[in-house]
Write a protein that holds these residues in place. Structure first.
Motif, PDB file in Angstrom:
ATOM      1  N   GLY A 207       0.790  -1.225   0.000  1.00 54.72           N
ATOM      2  CA  GLY A 207       0.000   0.000   0.000  1.00 54.72           C
ATOM      3  C   GLY A 207       0.818   1.267   0.000  1.00 54.72           C
ATOM      4  N   ASP A 208       2.148   1.139  -0.181  1.00 55.91           N
ATOM      5  CA  ASP A 208       3.006   2.315  -0.093  1.00 55.91           C
ATOM      6  C   ASP A 208       3.378   2.897  -1.454  1.00 55.91           C
ATOM      7  N   ASP A 209       3.510   2.032  -2.460  1.00 53.05           N
ATOM      8  CA  ASP A 209       4.026   2.479  -3.752  1.00 53.05           C
ATOM      9  C   ASP A 209       2.958   2.348  -4.839  1.00 53.05           C
ATOM     10  N   LEU A 210       2.767   3.427  -5.600  1.00 51.96           N
ATOM     11  CA  LEU A 210       1.854   3.418  -6.744  1.00 51.96           C
ATOM     12  C   LEU A 210       2.679   3.126  -7.986  1.00 51.96           C
ATOM     13  N   VAL A 211       2.379   2.022  -8.665  1.00 56.57           N
ATOM     14  CA  VAL A 211       3.189   1.590  -9.806  1.00 56.57           C
ATOM     15  C   VAL A 211       2.296   1.328 -11.016  1.00 56.57           C
ATOM     16  N   ASN A 212       2.916   1.342 -12.188  1.00 56.99           N
ATOM     17  CA  ASN A 212       2.195   0.954 -13.398  1.00 56.99           C
ATOM     18  C   ASN A 212       1.993  -0.561 -13.408  1.00 56.99           C
ATOM     19  N   THR A 213       0.841  -1.006 -13.879  1.00 61.23           N
ATOM     20  CA  THR A 213       0.523  -2.433 -13.833  1.00 61.23           C
ATOM     21  C   THR A 213       0.895  -3.173 -15.109  1.00 61.23           C
ATOM     22  N   LEU A 214       1.142  -2.464 -16.220  1.00 68.96           N
ATOM     23  CA  LEU A 214       1.551  -3.120 -17.461  1.00 68.96           C
ATOM     24  C   LEU A 214       3.057  -3.383 -17.401  1.00 68.96           C
TER      25      LEU A 214
END
Length: 217
Positions: free
Chosen positions: A189-196
């Motif tokens: 829940g800490d890092d927002l990342v691209n899912t592709l």
């Protein structure tokens, strides 16, 4: 009145009968060669819209076998939700549709279409993508030809296994008609990342498979 379309018929089969449509049903209801040129309805019938088609489905033996006399409104609505979205309706949704049926505000056949057409992709889930992807895969099976009603029943698990096409933060192997990749938080829940990701495997089914990507963190 909604016109009869391939996708509409595929969704209606899934919703009403809980199975993909068979090749004969697809050909009868959507093959242009079977249609009356003047009205656009299958030759020999007066059905030219999805509402009449849904009503016709409710008169079939398969329907009465699935929903025999005495089936409660709650049980009927729950079956439709499970057929379409592989989940039960939430409490408010169930109460709403029970009231609509009990007051005569809507027929069961029109309620099925309303639930199909009201499906959304939002913060609460991906119902619209799920039913669209499953319908696309069902059409691919029926288009292969010689796909009987018995084959369709046997293929229910395969159709239900078609994912909703939403990529995760992990390595995905997905089969779908529409894929969606949006930034998402990792498990912590800490890092927002691209899912592709390069390692993802995306297998398109149906016509015009699409990948929708939102990049940026």
């Amino acid at each position: 009145m909604a016109v009869i379309t391939r996708e509409g018929v595929a969704k209606l089969y899934l919703a009403t009968f809980g199975r993909p449509l068979d090749s004969e049903g697809l050909d009868y209801w959507t093959n242009t060669g079977a249609f009356d040129g003047e009205n656009g309805n299958p030759a020999g019938t007066s059905i030219d819209n999805m509402e009449d088609l849904s009503s016709n489905f409710s008169e079939q033996d398969e329907y009465t076998d699935m929903y025999p006399s005495g089936t409660t409104d709650e049980a009927f609505i729950t079956s439709i939700y499970n057929n379409l979205f592989q989940r039960e309706p939430d409490e408010d949704g169930l109460a709403y549709w029970v009231n609509e049926l009990e007051t005569g505000s809507i027929s069961k056949s029109n309620m099925i279409l309303a639930i199909i057409n009201g499906a959304l992709d939002d913060e609460n889930g991906n119902d619209a993508s799920l039913i669209s992807n499953r319908a696309a895969y069902a059409l691919e099976l029926a288009d292969a030809g010689d796909f009987t009603a018995d084959d369709a029943v046997a293929a229910i698990d395969d159709v239900n296994a078609v994912s909703d096409g939403y990529l995760s933060t992990g390595v995905d192997t997905l089969t779908s008609n529409v894929f969606t990749s949006k930034p998402a938080y990792t498990d912590g829940g800490d890092d927002l990342v691209n899912t592709l990701q390069d390692e993802d495997t995306l297998i398109g089914v149906g016509a015009d498979s699409t990948l929708n990507v939102t990049l940026g963190t």
